[in-house]
Design a protein around this motif. Structure first.
Motif, PDB file in Angstrom:
ATOM      1  N   ARG A 166       1.088  -0.921  -0.158  1.00 43.36           N
ATOM      2  CA  ARG A 166       0.393   0.253   0.168  1.00 43.36           C
ATOM      3  C   ARG A 166       0.935   1.304   0.449  1.00 43.36           C
ATOM      4  O   ARG A 166       1.772   0.761   0.854  1.00 43.36           O
ATOM      5  CB  ARG A 166      -1.147   0.094   0.726  1.00 43.36           C
ATOM      6  CG  ARG A 166      -1.559  -1.445   1.186  1.00 43.36           C
ATOM      7  CD  ARG A 166      -2.926  -1.096   2.620  1.00 43.36           C
ATOM      8  NE  ARG A 166      -3.842  -0.390   2.745  1.00 43.36           N
ATOM      9  CZ  ARG A 166      -4.539   0.623   2.792  1.00 43.36           C
ATOM     10  NH1 ARG A 166      -3.429   1.357   4.246  1.00 43.36           N
ATOM     11  NH2 ARG A 166      -5.365   1.189   2.794  1.00 43.36           N
ATOM     12  N   CYS A 509      -2.941   3.421  -3.077  1.00 42.34           N
ATOM     13  CA  CYS A 509      -3.007   2.774  -3.760  1.00 42.34           C
ATOM     14  C   CYS A 509      -2.635   1.166  -2.746  1.00 42.34           C
ATOM     15  O   CYS A 509      -1.795   1.359  -2.195  1.00 42.34           O
ATOM     16  CB  CYS A 509      -1.953   2.707  -4.995  1.00 42.34           C
ATOM     17  SG  CYS A 509      -1.878   4.037  -6.181  1.00 42.34           S
ATOM     18  N   ASP A 510      -3.554  -0.025  -2.934  1.00 51.91           N
ATOM     19  CA  ASP A 510      -3.371  -1.168  -2.422  1.00 51.91           C
ATOM     20  C   ASP A 510      -3.205  -1.817  -3.157  1.00 51.91           C
ATOM     21  O   ASP A 510      -4.283  -1.882  -4.812  1.00 51.91           O
ATOM     22  CB  ASP A 510      -5.368  -1.215  -1.909  1.00 51.91           C
ATOM     23  CG  ASP A 510      -5.036  -2.286  -0.738  1.00 51.91           C
ATOM     24  OD1 ASP A 510      -3.744  -3.191  -0.552  1.00 51.91           O
ATOM     25  OD2 ASP A 510      -5.329  -2.445   0.220  1.00 51.91           O
ATOM     26  N   GLU A 515      -5.082  -7.899  -8.565  1.00 53.75           N
ATOM     27  CA  GLU A 515      -5.478  -6.065  -9.535  1.00 53.75           C
ATOM     28  C   GLU A 515      -5.018  -5.485  -8.348  1.00 53.75           C
ATOM     29  O   GLU A 515      -3.991  -4.893  -7.065  1.00 53.75           O
ATOM     30  CB  GLU A 515      -6.380  -6.504  -8.565  1.00 53.75           C
ATOM     31  CG  GLU A 515      -7.068  -6.906  -7.171  1.00 53.75           C
ATOM     32  CD  GLU A 515      -8.599  -7.196  -6.778  1.00 53.75           C
ATOM     33  OE1 GLU A 515      -9.831  -6.863  -8.014  1.00 53.75           O
ATOM     34  OE2 GLU A 515      -9.856  -6.487  -6.215  1.00 53.75           O
ATOM     35  N   TRP A 516      -5.409  -3.759  -8.374  1.00 44.53           N
ATOM     36  CA  TRP A 516      -4.315  -2.554  -8.028  1.00 44.53           C
ATOM     37  C   TRP A 516      -5.718  -1.850  -7.745  1.00 44.53           C
ATOM     38  O   TRP A 516      -6.249  -2.338  -8.978  1.00 44.53           O
ATOM     39  CB  TRP A 516      -3.847  -2.131  -9.379  1.00 44.53           C
ATOM     40  CG  TRP A 516      -3.564  -0.474  -8.993  1.00 44.53           C
ATOM     41  CD1 TRP A 516      -3.468   0.145  -7.795  1.00 44.53           C
ATOM     42  CD2 TRP A 516      -1.428  -0.489  -8.846  1.00 44.53           C
ATOM     43  NE1 TRP A 516      -2.495   1.406  -8.345  1.00 44.53           N
ATOM     44  CE2 TRP A 516      -1.284   0.769  -8.570  1.00 44.53           C
ATOM     45  CE3 TRP A 516      -0.567  -1.318  -9.493  1.00 44.53           C
ATOM     46  CZ2 TRP A 516       0.082   1.383  -8.513  1.00 44.53           C
ATOM     47  CZ3 TRP A 516       0.909  -1.010  -9.404  1.00 44.53           C
ATOM     48  CH2 TRP A 516       0.619   0.608  -9.073  1.00 44.53           C
ATOM     49  N   THR A 517      -5.924  -1.669  -6.569  1.00 45.28           N
ATOM     50  CA  THR A 517      -7.057  -0.119  -6.357  1.00 45.28           C
ATOM     51  C   THR A 517      -6.517   0.856  -6.168  1.00 45.28           C
ATOM     52  O   THR A 517      -5.157   0.885  -5.166  1.00 45.28           O
ATOM     53  CB  THR A 517      -8.171  -0.989  -4.855  1.00 45.28           C
ATOM     54  OG1 THR A 517      -8.323  -2.361  -5.576  1.00 45.28           O
ATOM     55  CG2 THR A 517      -9.245   0.007  -4.652  1.00 45.28           C
ATOM     56  N   ASP A 519      -7.383   4.551  -4.716  1.00 44.54           N
ATOM     57  CA  ASP A 519      -8.619   5.188  -3.926  1.00 44.54           C
ATOM     58  C   ASP A 519      -8.110   6.855  -4.670  1.00 44.54           C
ATOM     59  O   ASP A 519      -7.299   7.645  -3.755  1.00 44.54           O
ATOM     60  CB  ASP A 519      -8.394   5.367  -2.445  1.00 44.54           C
ATOM     61  CG  ASP A 519      -9.975   3.597  -2.258  1.00 44.54           C
ATOM     62  OD1 ASP A 519     -10.054   3.449  -3.269  1.00 44.54           O
ATOM     63  OD2 ASP A 519      -9.709   3.232  -1.761  1.00 44.54           O
ATOM     64  N   ARG A 538     -13.133   5.146  -6.276  1.00 38.30           N
ATOM     65  CA  ARG A 538     -12.297   3.776  -6.596  1.00 38.30           C
ATOM     66  C   ARG A 538     -12.551   3.018  -7.855  1.00 38.30           C
ATOM     67  O   ARG A 538     -13.104   3.783  -8.747  1.00 38.30           O
ATOM     68  CB  ARG A 538     -12.805   2.975  -5.386  1.00 38.30           C
ATOM     69  CG  ARG A 538     -12.040   1.569  -5.059  1.00 38.30           C
ATOM     70  CD  ARG A 538     -12.685   0.686  -4.418  1.00 38.30           C
ATOM     71  NE  ARG A 538     -12.305   1.181  -2.944  1.00 38.30           N
ATOM     72  CZ  ARG A 538     -12.464   0.904  -1.416  1.00 38.30           C
ATOM     73  NH1 ARG A 538     -12.927   0.158  -1.636  1.00 38.30           N
ATOM     74  NH2 ARG A 538     -11.985   1.509  -0.924  1.00 38.30           N
ATOM     75  N   ILE A 540     -10.870  -0.212  -9.616  1.00 39.78           N
ATOM     76  CA  ILE A 540      -9.790  -1.452  -9.662  1.00 39.78           C
ATOM     77  C   ILE A 540      -9.091  -1.646 -11.000  1.00 39.78           C
ATOM     78  O   ILE A 540      -9.503  -1.546 -12.091  1.00 39.78           O
ATOM     79  CB  ILE A 540     -10.729  -2.300  -9.269  1.00 39.78           C
ATOM     80  CG1 ILE A 540     -11.304  -1.968  -8.210  1.00 39.78           C
ATOM     81  CG2 ILE A 540      -9.756  -4.121 -10.086  1.00 39.78           C
ATOM     82  CD1 ILE A 540     -11.885  -2.708  -6.852  1.00 39.78           C
ATOM     83  N   GLU A 542      -7.205  -5.422 -13.318  1.00 39.97           N
ATOM     84  CA  GLU A 542      -7.274  -6.032 -12.947  1.00 39.97           C
ATOM     85  C   GLU A 542      -5.228  -6.824 -13.342  1.00 39.97           C
ATOM     86  O   GLU A 542      -5.237  -6.359 -14.724  1.00 39.97           O
ATOM     87  CB  GLU A 542      -7.705  -6.974 -13.602  1.00 39.97           C
ATOM     88  CG  GLU A 542      -9.509  -7.247 -12.891  1.00 39.97           C
ATOM     89  CD  GLU A 542     -10.491  -7.528 -14.025  1.00 39.97           C
ATOM     90  OE1 GLU A 542     -10.096  -8.781 -14.047  1.00 39.97           O
ATOM     91  OE2 GLU A 542     -11.518  -7.177 -14.157  1.00 39.97           O
ATOM     92  N   GLY A 551     -14.655   0.619  -8.944  1.00 40.94           N
ATOM     93  CA  GLY A 551     -14.357  -0.127  -7.500  1.00 40.94           C
ATOM     94  C   GLY A 551     -15.996  -0.115  -6.787  1.00 40.94           C
ATOM     95  O   GLY A 551     -16.671   1.196  -7.236  1.00 40.94           O
TER      96      GLY A 551
END
Length: 551
Positions: A166, A509-510, A515-517, A519, A538, A540, A542, A551
């Motif tokens: 993160r 970023c998480d 996957e990359w999320t 916010d 949000r 996402i 893949e 998201g």
């Protein structure tokens, strides 16, 4: 340990703060006693220093982590807005300690560093020999004074399997236009690092007493710069001291390691390589650039490899977070060709497609070779300005061309279309579906997909990568939200743009293996205390399938 070399020690002492390790942990230096015995100690060393005020007014910081260590930073400045921060112009020995716990019951490394007046009594300690992928705590001592405690973290071992990472991307923190409320929220985020994309300070003059304007709106006075536009080394030092006195910014630095990068306002608005925005002769501008870069180095947790050589700093570099992420931190200011068309919003003429570069040839080769060889699940390209080919034809910004003609920012990647095509070609060839660009500078959140422009050879309109552009910490004051005329128009004219809002905040970023999320975090107000944090949007991505999904 290498044999003692007096000439090597003298070189390090002259270069700035030499780290002096002990038997508990060596950070690349020599014991003070050994230096004194060999005659390498400065003759004017200030022994037994006493201070009339806290010398650690600018806090502590860490940065540029490695799998076995990191850089620790502080600067002695008991009266930070005075020349030399209120210090005597003599070197001072500063003790540093690293522990495996917050209470410092288990010291894992310690030593002393010399804080030299030539570098504003800043300290840069390069700690090594530690365990990978774990937190550490650190502090500094000088005389009878002790700094705040900072927390940092080493990288995972090279090739280690990593399940989650993160980080935060943030920047553009105009001191006069808002409180650093977002930094306080960032300090409370459980993240592995912060990428600071630049505009750590603003070089502009004090706006004067009373209300100020930002983006056409008038706000009550928040706080003020000290003095006029900055040009001298003392000017830049004082501006950094003003900004770094902010407790919210200090809290963020003390909470997590930073990857630092500069953009334009650390030197001068929209500077490009040897050129400023005022037409100053390059040989004269080089002096200002050199002073600005020295002050930047003095105030950032950077390695000695980044120490300025004249008006140049080595700032592009990479890092691996095990097998999960390869990060490439770019420098899009020092090597770029000058902006086209008077550095305005303008249509894309033939010059925009000429063989020009925003990175310079050497940095381009370094990035493309790194992407071609990368074997991590994800790749991060962290840089300063927007990559999206964003049509801003009805932007309210000065210089915009009214009507239906598409116009683009010449300070961003659209002003360097050949370089943009090369970048996206490299990503498409070597890293399909695992490259994310994170940028800033535009004082708004943007999230969108990256496609080759329609005129590019072989362009098919396919999504090659995605971009998160992080909004500002304070620049632009409270902002208007996402329902202003510009937001509506830019979304209508750019179908690849998925979201934008004119609010302050940061990007969170998480990343996990599949996957990359991202916010888009926003603060409702920065012109008054107590701004509340929320998530505006949000998205996402893949792994292996480029493109943003809600998201």
């Amino acid at each position: 340990m290498r044999p003692f070399d007096r000439r090597h020690a003298l070189h390090l002492l002259g270069a700035g703060s030499i780290s002096l390790g002990t038997s508990i942990g060596l950070a690349g230096g020599w014991p003070l006693a050994a230096l004194a015995q060999e005659g390498a100690m400065p003759r004017n060393l200030l022994a037994n220093p006493r201070f009339g005020a806290d010398p650690f007014t600018l806090g502590v910081a860490s940065g540029d982590p490695a799998s076995d260590g990191f850089v620790l930073w502080t600067r002695l400045a008991p009266r930070p807005l005075e020349p030399l921060g209120g210090m005597e112009p003599r070197p001072v020995a500063v003790r540093w300690e690293v522990a495996g716990d917050a209470r410092f019951q288990t010291l894992v490394a310690q030593g002393e560093a010399l804080a030299h007046p030539e570098l504003a009594h800043s300290v840069h300690v390069e700690v090594a020999g530690l365990a990978p992928d774990r937190p550490y705590w650190y502090r500094f001592r000088v005389g009878r004074e002790e700094s705040a405690v900072g927390r940092t973290r080493t990288l995972p071992a090279p090739g280690a399997r990593v399940e989650r990472l993160r980080f935060v991307a943030a920047g553009c923190q105009h001191y006069e236009q808002g409180l650093f409320t977002a930094w306080r929220h960032i300090a409370q985020e459980p993240v592995d690092f912060v990428f600071h994309y630049g505009d750590y300070i603003y070089e502009s003059a004090d706006h004067g007493a009373g209300p100020f304007k930002a983006n056409g709106r008038t706000y009550d006075e928040v706080r003020r710069h000290v003095g006029g536009e900055i040009y001298t080394l003392d000017d830049y030092r004082r501006r950094y001291a003003l900004y770094k006195s902010d407790p919210d910014l200090q809290a963020a630095h003390a909470a997590v390691p930073f990857w630092m990068s500069f953009d334009d306002h650390e030197v001068d608005n929209n500077w490009a390589s040897d050129f400023d925005q005022d037409g100053t002769p390059p040989e004269a501008f080089a002096f200002r650039r050199a002073m600005a870069m020295q002050a930047y180095y003095e105030h950032m947790p950077l390695r000695r490899s980044a120490m300025p050589q004249g008006s140049h700093m080595q700032m592009y570099r990479g890092a691996r977070y095990g097998d999960l992420l390869h990060a490439f931190v770019l420098d899009t200011r020092q090597y770029r060709d000058d902006q086209l068309y008077g550095d305005t919003l303008a249509p894309l003429g033939p010059e925009a497609f000429a063989q020009r570069s925003i990175m310079g040839a050497a940095q381009e080769r370094w990035l493309y070779d790194g992407l071609a060889a990368s074997d991590t699940r994800w790749n991060l390209i962290a840089h300063q300005v927007m990559v999206m080919n964003l049509d801003q034809r009805k932007s309210p910004a000065p210089g915009a061309v009214a009507g239906g003609t598409p116009t683009y920012s010449m300070d961003q990647w659209p002003g360097y279309m050949a370089n943009r095509r090369r970048l996206l070609d490299c990503i498409d060839t070597h890293c399909k579906g695992n490259v994310v660009n994170v940028t800033g500078d535009a004082h708004r959140h943007y999230a969108g997909d990256l496609l080759q422009d329609e005129g590019a050879p072989g362009a098919e309109g396919k999504v090659i990568s995605s971009e998160f552009l992080a909004t500002s910490i304070a620049s632009g004051a409270d902002g208007k939200g996402d329902d202003d005329a510009y937001s509506r128009q830019v979304r209508a004219d750019n179908p690849f743009l998925k979201a934008t809002t004119d609010k302050r905040g940061y990007l969170l970023c998480d990343i996990i293996r599949k996957e990359w999320t991202g916010d888009l975090k926003v603060v409702d107000k920065v012109t008054k205390p107590g701004g509340k944090l929320s998530t505006y949007a949000r998205f996402i991505i893949e792994n292996g399938r480029p493109g943003l999904n809600r998201g």
